[in-house]
Design a protein around this motif. Sequence first.
Motif, PDB file in Angstrom:
ATOM      1  N   CYS A 113       0.835  -1.208   0.000  1.00 57.14           N
ATOM      2  CA  CYS A 113       0.000   0.000   0.000  1.00 57.14           C
ATOM      3  C   CYS A 113       0.865   1.251   0.000  1.00 57.14           C
ATOM      4  O   CYS A 113       0.588   2.214  -0.736  1.00 57.14           O
TER       5      CYS A 113
ATOM      6  N   SER B 130       3.901   1.529  -1.153  1.00 57.09           N
ATOM      7  CA  SER B 130       4.541   1.655  -2.469  1.00 57.09           C
ATOM      8  C   SER B 130       3.591   2.293  -3.469  1.00 57.09           C
ATOM      9  O   SER B 130       3.986   3.191  -4.226  1.00 57.09           O
ATOM     10  N   ALA B 131       2.351   1.840  -3.489  1.00 61.54           N
ATOM     11  CA  ALA B 131       1.363   2.417  -4.399  1.00 61.54           C
ATOM     12  C   ALA B 131       1.137   3.889  -4.069  1.00 61.54           C
ATOM     13  O   ALA B 131       1.074   4.740  -4.968  1.00 61.54           O
ATOM     14  N   SER B 132       1.042   4.210  -2.795  1.00 64.86           N
ATOM     15  CA  SER B 132       0.843   5.594  -2.374  1.00 64.86           C
ATOM     16  C   SER B 132       2.032   6.462  -2.766  1.00 64.86           C
ATOM     17  O   SER B 132       1.862   7.587  -3.243  1.00 64.86           O
TER      18      SER B 132
ATOM     19  N   MET C 180       4.060   6.034  -5.246  1.00 72.32           N
ATOM     20  CA  MET C 180       4.015   6.252  -6.697  1.00 72.32           C
ATOM     21  C   MET C 180       3.024   7.357  -7.044  1.00 72.32           C
ATOM     22  O   MET C 180       3.279   8.196  -7.910  1.00 72.32           O
ATOM     23  N   HIS C 181       1.892   7.369  -6.353  1.00 76.84           N
ATOM     24  CA  HIS C 181       0.884   8.397  -6.587  1.00 76.84           C
ATOM     25  C   HIS C 181       1.411   9.770  -6.168  1.00 76.84           C
ATOM     26  O   HIS C 181       1.247  10.760  -6.885  1.00 76.84           O
TER      27      HIS C 181
END
Length: 94
Positions: free
Chosen positions: A59, A61-63, A65-66
Amino acid sequence: MKTILEALYRGQINPDEVIVPSQPEYRSVSRQVSAQTVQWRERLGEEAFRELEEYFDLCDSASSMHVEAAFLHGFRLGANLLIEVMSNREELVF
């Protein structure tokens, strides 16, 4: 004196390492997260908690990237705004 651009190129500027949210409740929320982390570790046991941590890492990592994409977009928008202002252009630049 180095320019900002030179310092950025040489890796001497790391904004992501020095940014601390300015909202007054940030530190309180951070302490609550730490306290609940300890509670969840005790409730779940080490193995299940490790799996939960792996999920949260994904989570994060995804955040990240955003957040990076938002930073780049905002920087480009700001740069285009400066170009528009300095060149006295009327059309929209994207």
